[in-house]
Design an enzyme around this catalytic site. Structure first.
Site, mmCIF file in Angstrom:
data_model
loop_
_atom_site.group_PDB
_atom_site.id
_atom_site.type_symbol
_atom_site.label_atom_id
_atom_site.label_comp_id
_atom_site.label_asym_id
_atom_site.label_seq_id
_atom_site.Cartn_x
_atom_site.Cartn_y
_atom_site.Cartn_z
ATOM 1 N N CYS A 74 1.658 17.358 5.455
ATOM 2 C CA CYS A 74 2.050 16.277 4.691
ATOM 3 C C CYS A 74 2.245 16.799 3.191
ATOM 4 C CB CYS A 74 1.044 14.922 4.746
ATOM 5 S SG CYS A 74 1.245 13.880 3.416
ATOM 6 N N GLY B 251 5.878 18.292 4.318
ATOM 7 C CA GLY B 251 6.300 17.115 4.804
ATOM 8 C C GLY B 251 6.493 16.003 3.814
ATOM 9 N N CYS B 252 5.427 14.871 3.805
ATOM 10 C CA CYS B 252 5.851 13.867 2.957
ATOM 11 C C CYS B 252 5.906 13.877 1.296
ATOM 12 C CB CYS B 252 4.381 12.898 3.116
ATOM 13 S SG CYS B 252 3.806 12.747 4.605
ATOM 14 N N LYS C 95 9.162 16.287 0.522
ATOM 15 C CA LYS C 95 10.361 15.250 1.169
ATOM 16 C C LYS C 95 10.770 14.259 0.212
ATOM 17 C CE LYS C 95 9.511 12.046 3.219
ATOM 18 N NZ LYS C 95 9.072 11.573 4.814
ATOM 19 N N ASP D 231 -2.205 13.819 14.695
ATOM 20 C CA ASP D 231 -0.875 13.823 15.394
ATOM 21 C C ASP D 231 -1.173 14.592 16.748
ATOM 22 O OD1 ASP D 231 -0.058 12.993 13.209
ATOM 23 O OD2 ASP D 231 1.124 14.476 12.519
ATOM 24 N N GLU E 17 2.686 9.389 14.401
ATOM 25 C CA GLU E 17 2.529 10.843 13.623
ATOM 26 C C GLU E 17 2.640 10.273 12.093
ATOM 27 O OE1 GLU E 17 5.020 13.607 15.292
ATOM 28 O OE2 GLU E 17 3.934 13.954 17.232
ATOM 29 N N LEU E 18 1.886 9.752 11.463
ATOM 30 C CA LEU E 18 1.734 9.171 10.147
ATOM 31 C C LEU E 18 0.236 9.616 9.564
ATOM 32 C CD1 LEU E 18 3.209 5.570 10.770
ATOM 33 C CD2 LEU E 18 4.362 7.590 10.134
ATOM 34 N N HIS F 35 12.944 -13.023 -9.420
ATOM 35 C CA HIS F 35 14.195 -12.911 -9.796
ATOM 36 C C HIS F 35 14.741 -12.007 -11.087
ATOM 37 C CE1 HIS F 35 18.304 -14.464 -9.166
ATOM 38 N NE2 HIS F 35 18.216 -14.502 -10.499
#
Length: 673
Positions: free
Chosen positions: A168, A172-173, A176, A483, A490-491, A637
């Site tokens: 990660c 990875g995270c 990325k 994992d 796989e987080l 809004h």
């Protein structure tokens, strides 16, 4: 400890009422024990921190200790007045009653004195310094355990390595998301000029090296921070490849000291496997010419024209940010992209990627890679030609095509790092064919039969020992999280939660186990493509398959982000000026069960910042929100998330009734009147 006395005979001892008599008796026992050379230390020995699992130091000497002596030892070692009664089983399976602060009323009967004794150097040895391993190590140390953590990164086939933190943080995270952000900034630059900023987008270029250097500086700071956090938590960190040796009842961890080169050994009461996984590389000729996600974030040269092999989230995310950074990108998908996700939402995501410039090659996969000896420049290129790879791709009909690319990246799934951990010495039951480990809800490694029994009889008690055999009882000290566990998403958040919950169970602070079913546990996730895709709960296909016909109602709303509409965000592929606008880039969707008062069991959103939107709405699904709750919600809004509130057409327009859910105007996700 240096001069232990002979073990006294265990004799009955009932708890006495507090008073002068009890105080005098206890003082006498302490005085006699000290004069006789008792094993009670004057202070806690160095490098030994008593955890709630460790009761007495005499346990290592196979002794039975009188209740009074045990009571005094625990009082003195912990430096506090005991408040609760607990039970500890000794080697003869006799139960000793004693008072001990901050412990549960009854200890787990499945644990014996062998597992709780300080004959082991550590209470917990963690193999793997990724998200799950670090979370478990720090939490266990915080609760008083003696913890050692091993972390070692085997170089990728291209020689890429990294620091502590796992996939990660390093490959990875984190990198990325930062490259995803860099790609979005390229789009924002164009928007900025339309809104009055004088930036000069006509000569807009991207410096790959500068981006990589900035991201790697941040990652190295995270590596340093994690090492500091482990030290502050009291976790001993060893940067070495560790293997388990469980022969002849041992609980050893073998490793090689990097400084001295000497092979060393430590032992631990429990071992936690948190080794994660690495990218799968196909066994084809020329595979060494390809890279993986382990390498793409540290490339010294821009990737250029890139082929990405695979249809999962890693493939699409990488293709998305490379395309946005200005590199020609092609995704080769053997079957279908993002398998397991809602098909309507996947089609929306992939179509947006295609309109923004990403190429897709369906039904083909590479069968051979060759280095181009004398590459010729592409049409329009003014720079000298770069090294290229010739790729031969084949479909199911054995038809082949040949293309040339600067970079070929494999994103074809991941395999766990369990192959060389010494598990052959543990007599563990069979692993999954992928190498992943089967576990019980408490994280203990088990057999496939036991895992199936749990899924079939989740509330039973007999399943804990069913199907494990003798090997389970020999190796019940081995646990796994993250994992490398079969059936686990796989987080990173899942691995962290599993690690922390394991540590708390180990230290008797809670019994809660991790529920990691994608659907049943409503675990949210997001695909960070240029237009993001967030998802939590059931897909439309899974919901229809699970419930009786007519039970599922689907609500949709397809619209364009207000900023995109105002600035005419354009496609990269268009026929003429009239079809240049990107059009509707958002799709909101919720899935409800009619017989449960329209309870919402699925939430999906394609649009900018889908990760932020999905994270908030995931709580609504966990809280069993119904469609009427969404109808009561007033929107903020103008936002894209407003599409799920009562002020949008989603309330009245449902997919199953055949009504159109395509917005033809409005203010983003909401309405202006």
């Amino acid at each position: 400890r240096d001069s232990p006395m002979a073990p006294p005979r265990l004799r009955p001892n009932r708890p006495r009422a507090p008073g002068k008599l009890a105080f005098c008796y206890l003082s006498a026992v302490l005085l006699i024990s000290a004069l006789a050379g008792s094993c009670i230390p004057s202070r806690q020995p160095p490098r030994i921190k008593l955890s709630t699992d460790i009761a007495i130091e005499d346990a290592a000497q196979n002794t039975d200790v009188p209740v009074s002596t045990l009571h005094a030892m625990l009082t003195r070692l912990r430096g506090g007045k005991p408040r609760k009664y607990s039970y500890l089983r000794n080697r003869n399976h006799k139960f000793i009653r004693y008072k001990y602060p901050n412990m549960r009323e009854h200890m787990d009967n499945d644990l014996d004195l062998d597992e709780l004794s300080p004959q082991y150097q550590y209470d917990l040895a963690v193999i793997g310094g990724g998200s799950g391993g670090m979370a478990a190590a720090k939490e266990a140390a915080r609760l008083g355990a003696r913890v050692v953590l091993f972390d070692y990164v085997k170089p990728s086939p291209q020689g890429t390595t990294w620091g502590i933190g796992g996939t990660c943080v390093n490959v990875g995270c984190i990198p990325k998301k930062l490259m995803h952000y860099a790609g979005l900034l390229g789009q924002s630059v164009e928007d900025a000029e339309k809104l009055g900023w004088n930036i000069g987008t006509a000569n807009k270029t991207h410096n790959w090296k500068k981006m990589v250097e900035a991201i790697q500086r941040h990652i190295k700071s995270l590596n340093f921070g994690y090492r500091t956090a482990l030290r502050n938590a009291g976790v001993e960190y060893i940067n070495s490849y560790a293997r388990i040796n469980a022969t002849e009842g041992k609980r050893d961890i073998l490793f090689r000291d990097k400084a001295t080169g000497i092979h060393e050994c430590i032992n631990a009461s429990k071992v936690l496997i948190a080794v994660g996984g690495r990218p799968n590389i196909p066994d084809i000729p020329g595979k060494e010419l390809g890279i993986t996600s382990d390498d793409v974030f540290t490339l010294k040269e821009p990737p250029g024209n890139t082929l990405i092999v695979g249809g999962g989230y890693i493939a699409l995310e990488t293709a998305g940010f490379l395309n946005e950074l200005g590199y020609r990108t092609t995704v080769s998908i053997r079957s279908q992209p993002l398998r397991g996700f809602d098909r309507q939402m996947v089609n929306k995501t992939v179509n947006l990627m295609y309109e923004l410039g990403t190429n897709f090659l369906y039904g083909y996969e590479p069968v051979k890679l060759e280095k181009v000896v004398d590459p010729k420049p592409y049409e329009g290129d003014t720079d000298p030609p770069k090294p290229r790879v010739k790729v031969t791709l084949m479909n199911k009909k054995n038809e082949t095509i040949t293309r040339e690319y600067h970079t070929v990246m494999f994103a074809m799934g991941r395999n766990p790092n369990t192959g060389d951990l010494g598990l052959n010495t543990t007599h563990l039951p069979e692993q999954h064919e992928s190498g992943k480990l089967y576990t019980l809800p408490d994280g203990r490694v088990c057999s496939r039969n036991a895992s199936l029994a749990l899924s079939t009889f989740p509330s039973s008690t007999f399943h804990i020992n069913w199907g494990m055999g003798e090997a389970h009882f020999k190796n019940r000290f081995i646990y796994a999280v993250g994992d490398c566990v079969y059936g686990v998403p796989e987080l990173t958040p899942v691995a962290i939660a599993m690690g922390e919950k394991f540590a708390r169970r180990m230290m008797k602070h809670e019994d809660d186990t991790m529920e990691y079913g994608w659907v049943e546990s409503f675990i949210p996730t997001t695909i960070f493509t240029p237009i993001e895709f967030g998802s939590v709960g059931y897909t439309e296909e899974d919901a229809i398959a699970k419930y009786p016909p007519g039970e599922i109602e689907v609500y949709c709303w397809d619209f364009q982000t207000m900023e995109h509409a105002a600035l005419h965000r354009s496609r990269r592929r268009y026929k003429d000026e009239y079809s240049k606008d990107l059009g509707n880039n958002c799709l909101s969707k919720i899935i409800c069960v009619k017989s449960q008062a329209h309870r919402c069991i699925g939430f999906h959103f394609v649009g900018p910042n889908a990760g932020e939107v999905t994270q908030g709405f995931a709580l609504a699904l966990i809280a069993r929100a119904k469609k009427k709750d969404f109808d009561r919600l007033l929107g903020i809004h103008p936002t894209d998330a407003e599409s799920f509130a009562s002020t949008t057409g989603m309330v009245k327009m449902t997919k199953t009734t055949g009504n159109s859910y395509i917005a033809t105007g409005g203010c983003g996700g909401g309405k202006c009147g």
